[in-house]
Design an enzyme around this catalytic site. Sequence first.
Site, PDB file in Angstrom:
ATOM      1  N   CYS A 114       0.886  -1.329   0.066  1.00  0.00           N
ATOM      2  CA  CYS A 114       0.101   0.131   0.110  1.00  0.00           C
ATOM      3  C   CYS A 114       0.836   1.352  -0.032  1.00  0.00           C
ATOM      4  O   CYS A 114       0.406   2.456  -0.485  1.00  0.00           O
ATOM      5  CB  CYS A 114      -1.060   0.072   1.276  1.00  0.00           C
ATOM      6  SG  CYS A 114      -1.979  -1.489   1.319  1.00  0.00           S
ATOM      7  N   HIS A 254      -3.527   7.196   2.210  1.00  0.00           N
ATOM      8  CA  HIS A 254      -3.869   5.724   1.472  1.00  0.00           C
ATOM      9  C   HIS A 254      -5.296   5.643   1.990  1.00  0.00           C
ATOM     10  O   HIS A 254      -5.833   5.995   3.268  1.00  0.00           O
ATOM     11  CB  HIS A 254      -2.839   4.812   2.312  1.00  0.00           C
ATOM     12  CG  HIS A 254      -3.378   3.339   1.942  1.00  0.00           C
ATOM     13  ND1 HIS A 254      -3.703   2.856   0.694  1.00  0.00           N
ATOM     14  CD2 HIS A 254      -3.661   2.322   2.796  1.00  0.00           C
ATOM     15  CE1 HIS A 254      -4.146   1.811   0.827  1.00  0.00           C
ATOM     16  NE2 HIS A 254      -3.902   1.467   1.951  1.00  0.00           N
ATOM     17  N   ASN A 284     -10.128  -0.520  -0.579  1.00  0.00           N
ATOM     18  CA  ASN A 284      -8.699  -0.270  -0.602  1.00  0.00           C
ATOM     19  C   ASN A 284      -8.136  -0.917  -1.731  1.00  0.00           C
ATOM     20  O   ASN A 284      -8.125  -2.198  -1.917  1.00  0.00           O
ATOM     21  CB  ASN A 284      -8.161  -1.071   0.676  1.00  0.00           C
ATOM     22  CG  ASN A 284      -6.602  -0.945   0.826  1.00  0.00           C
ATOM     23  OD1 ASN A 284      -5.859  -0.615   0.013  1.00  0.00           O
ATOM     24  ND2 ASN A 284      -6.063  -1.488   2.091  1.00  0.00           N
TER      25      ASN A 284
HETATM   26  O1  UT7 Z   1      -3.865  -1.117   3.408  1.00  0.00           O
HETATM   27  C1  UT7 Z   1      -3.367  -1.005   4.779  1.00  0.00           C
HETATM   28  C2  UT7 Z   1      -3.575  -2.301   5.589  1.00  0.00           C
HETATM   29  N1  UT7 Z   1      -5.131  -2.344   6.043  1.00  0.00           N
HETATM   30  C3  UT7 Z   1      -5.635  -1.603   6.946  1.00  0.00           C
HETATM   31  O2  UT7 Z   1      -5.094  -0.631   7.339  1.00  0.00           O
HETATM   32  C4  UT7 Z   1      -6.827  -2.134   7.651  1.00  0.00           C
HETATM   33  C5  UT7 Z   1      -6.611  -1.770   9.097  1.00  0.00           C
HETATM   34  N2  UT7 Z   1      -7.930  -2.552   9.905  1.00  0.00           N
HETATM   35  C6  UT7 Z   1      -9.139  -2.058   9.719  1.00  0.00           C
HETATM   36  O3  UT7 Z   1      -9.381  -1.338   8.843  1.00  0.00           O
HETATM   37  C7  UT7 Z   1     -10.059  -2.483  10.665  1.00  0.00           C
HETATM   38  O4  UT7 Z   1      -9.373  -3.136  11.804  1.00  0.00           O
HETATM   39  C8  UT7 Z   1     -11.053  -3.593  10.257  1.00  0.00           C
HETATM   40  C9  UT7 Z   1     -12.282  -3.068   9.282  1.00  0.00           C
HETATM   41  C10 UT7 Z   1     -10.238  -4.932   9.611  1.00  0.00           C
HETATM   42  C11 UT7 Z   1     -11.897  -4.131  11.146  1.00  0.00           C
HETATM   43  O5  UT7 Z   1     -12.569  -3.187  12.213  1.00  0.00           O
HETATM   44  P1  UT7 Z   1     -12.584  -3.379  13.780  1.00  0.00           P
HETATM   45  O6  UT7 Z   1     -13.425  -2.322  14.139  1.00  0.00           O
HETATM   46  O7  UT7 Z   1     -11.003  -3.344  13.873  1.00  0.00           O
HETATM   47  O8  UT7 Z   1     -13.150  -4.767  14.199  1.00  0.00           O
HETATM   48  P2  UT7 Z   1     -12.527  -6.141  14.757  1.00  0.00           P
HETATM   49  O9  UT7 Z   1     -11.545  -6.601  14.006  1.00  0.00           O
HETATM   50  O10 UT7 Z   1     -12.269  -5.499  16.325  1.00  0.00           O
HETATM   51  O11 UT7 Z   1     -13.830  -6.983  14.835  1.00  0.00           O
HETATM   52  C12 UT7 Z   1     -15.149  -6.706  15.425  1.00  0.00           C
HETATM   53  C13 UT7 Z   1     -16.105  -7.658  15.139  1.00  0.00           C
HETATM   54  C14 UT7 Z   1     -15.337  -9.267  15.251  1.00  0.00           C
HETATM   55  O12 UT7 Z   1     -16.413  -9.905  15.908  1.00  0.00           O
HETATM   56  P3  UT7 Z   1     -16.277 -10.287  17.596  1.00  0.00           P
HETATM   57  O13 UT7 Z   1     -15.003 -11.305  17.449  1.00  0.00           O
HETATM   58  O14 UT7 Z   1     -16.051  -8.957  18.429  1.00  0.00           O
HETATM   59  O15 UT7 Z   1     -17.316 -11.073  17.924  1.00  0.00           O
HETATM   60  C15 UT7 Z   1     -15.288  -9.713  13.974  1.00  0.00           C
HETATM   61  O16 UT7 Z   1     -15.431 -11.107  13.754  1.00  0.00           O
HETATM   62  O17 UT7 Z   1     -16.548  -7.518  13.700  1.00  0.00           O
HETATM   63  C16 UT7 Z   1     -16.418  -8.808  13.349  1.00  0.00           C
HETATM   64  N3  UT7 Z   1     -16.346  -8.790  11.785  1.00  0.00           N
HETATM   65  C17 UT7 Z   1     -17.441  -8.749  10.748  1.00  0.00           C
HETATM   66  N4  UT7 Z   1     -18.515  -8.775  11.086  1.00  0.00           N
HETATM   67  C18 UT7 Z   1     -19.449  -8.364  10.253  1.00  0.00           C
HETATM   68  C19 UT7 Z   1     -15.336  -8.836  11.184  1.00  0.00           C
HETATM   69  N5  UT7 Z   1     -15.439  -8.643   9.781  1.00  0.00           N
HETATM   70  C20 UT7 Z   1     -16.643  -8.429   9.649  1.00  0.00           C
HETATM   71  C21 UT7 Z   1     -17.478  -8.265   8.542  1.00  0.00           C
HETATM   72  N6  UT7 Z   1     -18.945  -8.291   8.774  1.00  0.00           N
HETATM   73  N7  UT7 Z   1     -17.293  -8.081   7.439  1.00  0.00           N
END
Ligand code: UT7
Length: 333
Positions: A114, A254, A284
Amino acid sequence: MTIHAAITGWGMSVPVNVVTNADIAKIVDTSDEWIQTRTGIRERHIVSGDETTSTLAAAAGRDAMQMAGVTAHDIDMVIVATFCPDRPLPATACRVQAQLGISRAAAFDIVAACSGFVYGLTIATSLIKSGMAKRILFCAADVVSHYVNWQDRNTCVLFGDGAGAVVLEATDQPYGLLSSVMGAAGDREELLMVEAGGTCMPMSTDVMAQGKHFLTMNGREVFKLAVRGMEESSLQALAQANMTLDDMKLVVPHQANRRIIEAIAERLNVPIERFFINVDRYGNTSAATIPIALTEAAASGALNPGDHVLLTAFGGGLTWGSAVVRWGRPTKE
Ligand code: UT7
């Protein structure tokens, strides 16, 4: 005389096929509401038919060359930033070169995920400043959908495919890249990687059955490191250019997640309106997010020749980079 490398043309290209959050909710257990709230993404473009990394890069490059008013014969080098090459061999840049008929140019790829646009812009500028090249076509293109596990809701909702390109030309005016700060933390590769398909873990039916050829990410950890890495490198790039955020017409970050961009804006104490955001429409697209955003910012009048813009990126590697750029072609030469 100091040589600079002005950005004299730009362009973008995304696949025809649009995949909405509702489309993805038919494949994995997710919802439009979750995706929009947690990421700001509404839809993304995904390749179909004959579309590849090189066809997207070449389409963006063609537009950039037309805007710059240069022909294939004028270009000395073609550089492509990508982690999704058409093939392991040759470099995707060679395929772009062939498609655009840029026959007398050198061509090579760089891999910085990225952060590829900031890294590549820095390399291309250095080649022009050193006198090794006068005109460079630099494309940043990724077809991330190729590596996405469409059964993994943690990642499949986040990414899209696309390309952006710029033409860089030697000038004696202070335009183009004015400062650049790049970094990497190779000891954190496990946070965001495609484990198989290279010499460490060659592709095999076993490897594929285990899904090791898919992109994996520790989203929460990358989120934190991305905010910190982009904030710190932004401040370093501004200091190196001897400028402040007040001198910037726009910040083009980004585009991984709207919440990451909001967190950076808050930490830098800059109103979010000064950030260009289009993650809602493309997701992304890895190295392509910044040149796609720059192209749209310029088309909308948010960025004009002579304006200063801060670029900042973070991604797999881990890698990061920020740059201060004076946009466009010098008015008098
Ligand atoms: O290009 C550079 C690299 N990438 C990035 O910069 C991305 C960086 N990270 C992020 O953007 C975020 O961390 C994410 C969008 C990937 C995730 O958001 P988050 O607020 O950090 O969520 P989380 O990982 O804390 O997950 C929260 C919950 C989890 O459930 P539990 O364990 O709390 O029950 C996940 O299983 O949301 C669940 N979850 C989803 N639910 C519905 C994860 N993905 C999904 C989904 N739909 N697509």
